[in-house]
Motif scaffolding. Structure first.
Motif, mmCIF file in Angstrom:
data_model
loop_
_atom_site.group_PDB
_atom_site.id
_atom_site.type_symbol
_atom_site.label_atom_id
_atom_site.label_comp_id
_atom_site.label_asym_id
_atom_site.label_seq_id
_atom_site.Cartn_x
_atom_site.Cartn_y
_atom_site.Cartn_z
ATOM 1 N N ALA A 153 0.805 -1.221 0.000
ATOM 2 C CA ALA A 153 0.000 0.000 0.000
ATOM 3 C C ALA A 153 0.835 1.266 0.000
ATOM 4 O O ALA A 153 0.328 2.345 -0.279
ATOM 5 C CB ALA A 153 -0.930 -0.001 1.211
ATOM 6 N N SER A 154 2.124 1.158 0.337
ATOM 7 C CA SER A 154 2.960 2.360 0.314
ATOM 8 C C SER A 154 3.108 2.916 -1.092
ATOM 9 O O SER A 154 3.391 4.097 -1.283
ATOM 10 C CB SER A 154 4.340 2.045 0.899
ATOM 11 O OG SER A 154 4.967 1.015 0.145
ATOM 12 N N GLY A 204 -1.745 1.217 -4.182
ATOM 13 C CA GLY A 204 -2.647 1.558 -3.083
ATOM 14 C C GLY A 204 -4.013 1.984 -3.572
ATOM 15 O O GLY A 204 -5.044 1.581 -3.020
ATOM 16 N N LEU A 235 -7.855 1.269 5.839
ATOM 17 C CA LEU A 235 -6.544 0.893 6.371
ATOM 18 C C LEU A 235 -5.466 0.987 5.292
ATOM 19 O O LEU A 235 -4.356 1.474 5.540
ATOM 20 C CB LEU A 235 -6.592 -0.530 6.944
ATOM 21 C CG LEU A 235 -7.325 -0.700 8.277
ATOM 22 C CD1 LEU A 235 -7.452 -2.182 8.623
ATOM 23 C CD2 LEU A 235 -6.599 0.042 9.398
ATOM 24 N N VAL A 236 -5.807 0.520 4.109
ATOM 25 C CA VAL A 236 -4.857 0.614 2.995
ATOM 26 C C VAL A 236 -4.558 2.071 2.679
ATOM 27 O O VAL A 236 -3.394 2.470 2.502
ATOM 28 C CB VAL A 236 -5.409 -0.104 1.747
ATOM 29 C CG1 VAL A 236 -4.534 0.180 0.536
ATOM 30 C CG2 VAL A 236 -5.506 -1.602 1.980
ATOM 31 N N ASP A 262 -4.752 4.683 4.556
ATOM 32 C CA ASP A 262 -3.985 5.357 5.612
ATOM 33 C C ASP A 262 -2.497 5.022 5.549
ATOM 34 O O ASP A 262 -1.661 5.788 6.044
ATOM 35 C CB ASP A 262 -4.541 4.983 6.986
ATOM 36 C CG ASP A 262 -5.904 5.627 7.250
ATOM 37 O OD1 ASP A 262 -6.241 6.600 6.550
ATOM 38 O OD2 ASP A 262 -6.636 5.143 8.139
ATOM 39 N N ARG A 263 -2.149 3.869 4.953
ATOM 40 C CA ARG A 263 -0.738 3.462 4.887
ATOM 41 C C ARG A 263 0.012 4.117 3.725
ATOM 42 O O ARG A 263 1.235 4.096 3.693
ATOM 43 C CB ARG A 263 -0.644 1.940 4.754
ATOM 44 C CG ARG A 263 -1.033 1.208 6.029
ATOM 45 C CD ARG A 263 -0.885 -0.277 5.869
ATOM 46 N NE ARG A 263 -1.398 -0.982 7.047
ATOM 47 C CZ ARG A 263 -2.106 -2.100 7.000
ATOM 48 N NH1 ARG A 263 -2.395 -2.638 5.831
ATOM 49 N NH2 ARG A 263 -2.520 -2.685 8.103
#
Length: 727
Positions: free
Chosen positions: A185-186, A191, A209-210, A212-213
């Motif tokens: 996801a970075s 992402g 969640l993805v 936010d990463r």
């Protein structure tokens, strides 16, 4: 002149001319577009690079023209000249895919001795673009088998396939694989694809969640998250994400604004909606189709029709979605006349309507009882071949039912291939409103055979059918079965149908007991019973109910009007004066009786005793002629229905000028040489004397008269009415 192309050392012995039907452009022939050009090798080939550049330029021309046939000819030409076409395999595969030749691309792909990751990505993305998700997944698995590692472009394509096919487990596994490869996801590109995939799976927690990463979020990622929240009813979260996006300095695009405006509309948050719309315009999207369509929809949902129309006017070339959104919004806000006007503009603009547009237009026609316009739309539907669409079919049944054309409604119903509860309800309501109680009951009991469960609308329709057909016992049985069914929650509307059924049948005490069973009965329930007291002249029960209702709502207009009419019918003029004084003090006005007819797509409205119509002279003459003829058939004015303190002659004169009689006289004058049905619409219930008069008129003129009052349809023919004098 012939175009020269380079050969190769191994082909120097070939001194021949190759003919094809492909155009090979050069600097001197860029503007030429001819079907047959002769390719000639008239000099020695120079080098491989020159030939490659030459073929690449041809491939680009084919991509620009989207001509798969020309791509095939280029490939054949390469092979015929001995050019190693596989050296340009990537270019040819890309050309085939962009021109729609997925099968050609796959054949060439399988011939390649070595495949770069770019080729794999092109082939997988091509399958995705052409909705061939399963083939894309098979190729992705083969890629793994051959030891080729995917990159961010590969993963973004396969994540889309997983979301489109609903493959949750496969999506999670590939997500894990991406993390192992360092493409989790970075990576903003991956992402965004993951956020979109999890959102389409309905797993918004994972999607968030993805998101936010991801360190450097872009507009694609934010928009995917906003759309996901909006599509799953979490519009508040969508607005929160949009606010975060603005704070981080990420510029929204047209699609972002469109999605946020949809959420504002769903929340009916006009304050935030106006702010977002202002940002849309400031960002240069004042004429963008997507955002402006969402803006007009948002304003419609908030009841601001003028703003909705202004947003529409900002569009230079509105598309089908824009037109449909506007028309649907107008219909939902009871602006049916404007909706039909916009529908006509849409047709004149050469925009072809879809099933949603046509359904909305039909709803507008049924609400206004505009039968002729509805038939014209039905013709458009038939020409477009959309008559079997589920929404269209239900709307047609509803249209003809609400216009009193029960036979046409049934024809539309029987023509449906797929039947659910919506068209059944529409057909049942049509039967109920026209007094076809047996047919409505037959339809109701056949629902189980069709595997359909009745809903609230079904129950209201069947109870109304029993009410209008005097099926008291059957209505009581149905209502009793509903009360014993724990899966059905009865509403006050269901109780209202039952109170009306019992009250009109003269079972006033039973109706009153039923109201007392309801927790916190509203004024409408008591008013229905009060209306029944007026029908049966039960002043004792009426007085008790009047006092009870006025305790609940002293300013209730309907109760004051009914009370005044009840006292007037018994000659209690002092009480009538008291009720009218109460209405005057509360600044309430009784709705005037009105009737209207549609003649040649023009509505003509009439009020009782109103002679402002341009053809009032002809209307009077027609009324006098009809009056003489119906008296020969035994008509005697029933002055009990004149609720004013007048002498008998004045009461008889007043009866002659009721609004429905004026409307019928005008219709008959305008269509005197015709034998077609006369259709009249009235905002209040037809009085008993007018009901008798219209029955006799239908016999005199030998034409059917269909009258829709506030309660139901009356089909007058040959001196009889479909209601059986029970309404």
């Amino acid at each position: 002149m012939p175009v020269f192309i380079a050969g190769f050392p191994q082909l120097l012995r070939f001194k021949r001319t190759v003919k094809t039907s492909i155009f090979i452009p050069t600097q001197h022939h860029q503007a030429l577009h001819r079907k047959d050009i002769t390719f000639a090798v008239q000099r020695q080939p120079t080098n491989f690079k020159e030939a490659s550049e030459f073929y690449i330029s041809l491939i680009k021309e084919c991509i620009a023209s989207k001509s798969i046939a020309q791509v095939r000819k280029i490939q054949l030409h390469m092979m015929g000249c001995g050019f190693p076409h596989l050296s340009l395999g990537n270019k040819l595969i890309d050309a085939f895919l962009k021109c729609g030749g997925v099968a050609d691309a796959r054949v060439l792909f399988d011939e390649l001795p070595q495949r770069h990751i770019v080729v794999w990505n092109s082939m997988i993305a091509g399958y995705v673009r052409h909705n061939m998700g399963e083939e894309a997944i098979h190729l992705y698995k083969r890629m793994h088998f051959e030891g080729v590692f995917p990159d961010d472009f590969t993963l973004s394509s396969v994540f889309k396939v997983f979301s489109d096919l609903g493959l949750v487990s496969e999506g999670r596994q590939t997500h894990g694989h991406a993390v192992v490869l360092g493409l989790g996801a970075s990576n903003a590109f991956v992402g965004s694809a993951l956020v979109d995939m999890y959102a389409k799976f309905g797993k918004m927690r994972d999607s968030r969640l993805v998101a936010d990463r991801v360190v450097e979020k872009d507009v694609v990622l934010f928009t995917a998250l906003i759309v996901g929240y909006g599509q799953h009813g979490e519009d508040g979260e969508a607005l929160e994400v949009f606010g975060s996006m603005i704070k981080q300095g990420v510029k929204a695009n047209d699609y972002t604004f469109s999605s946020v405006l949809v959420s504002c509309g769903n929340l009916e948050d006009i304050c935030v909606g106006k702010v977002v719309h202002g940002l849309t315009i400031k960002s240069g999207f004042e004429s963008a189709i997507a955002s402006q369509t969402s803006a007009l929809t948002m304003y419609s949902k908030c009841g601001l029709i003028d703003e909705s129309l202004r947003a529409f006017e900002l569009m230079v070339t509105p598309n089908l979605v824009s037109w449909t959104s506007l028309i649907v919004g107008l219909v939902h806000n009871s602006r049916q006349e404007i909706a039909l006007s916009k529908f006509r503009q849409m047709i004149c603009s050469s925009v072809t309507p879809n099933s949603f547009t046509l359904s909305a237009a039909l709803v507008a026609c049924s609400s206004l009882a505009m039968l002729d316009q509805g038939k014209q739309i039905h013709n458009i539907i038939m020409k477009l071949g959309l008559d079997q669409q589920k929404f269209i079919g239900a709307a047609l049944v509803d249209l003809y039912g609400k216009c009193g054309c029960v036979e046409f409604a049934r024809l539309a119903y029987d023509s449906l291939f797929e039947i659910d509860v919506v068209p059944v309800n529409a057909m049942m309501y049509a039967y109920a409103q026209s007094g076809f109680g047996l047919e409505a009951l037959e339809l109701f009991y056949s629902m189980k055979d069709k595997g359909l469960e009745p809903n609230d609308v079904t129950l209201v329709s069947i109870l109304s059918a029993c009410n209008n057909s005097r099926f008291v016992d059957e209505g009581r049985r149905i209502f009793s079965s509903l009360r014993s069914n724990q899966n059905i929650k009865l509403t006050q509307e269901h109780y209202a149908c039952m109170v009306d059924l019992l009250g009109r049948a003269g079972r006033l005490q039973e109706a009153e007991m039923l109201i007392n069973e309801v927790e916190s009965p509203d004024v409408i329930l008591w008013r229905i019973l009060l209306s029944a007291c007026r029908i049966h002249g039960d002043l004792a029960v009426a007085n008790r109910i009047i006092n009870r209702v006025l305790e609940l709502s002293p300013r209730d207009e309907g109760t004051l009007v009914l009370s005044s009419n009840i006292y007037a019918s018994t000659g209690n003029w002092a009480q009538v004066l008291e009720m009218k004084t109460s209405m005057r003090d509360a600044r309430l006005k009784k709705s005037p009786a009105m009737s209207w007819v549609d003649i040649d797509s023009t509505f003509h409205t009439f009020k009782a005793g109103d002679w402002s119509h341009p053809r009032s002279k002809e209307i009077k003459e027609m009324l006098e002629e009809l009056s003489v003829k119906v008296k020969h058939l035994g008509y005697v004015p029933d002055t009990r229905f004149i609720l004013q303190d007048l002498d008998e002659n004045e009461k008889e004169r007043s009866l002659c000028y009721h609004s429905e009689r004026l409307a019928i006289a005008f219709s008959l004058w305008r269509t005197y040489q015709k034998t077609t049905c006369i259709r009249v619409y009235k905002n209040l219930r037809v009085c008993g004397d007018c009901h008798t008069w219209i029955k006799l008129v239908s016999k005199v003129i030998a034409r059917e008269i269909i009258a829709r009052d506030a309660k139901r349809f009356h089909h007058f023919k040959d001196g009889f009415c479909s209601c059986g004098d029970y309404w």
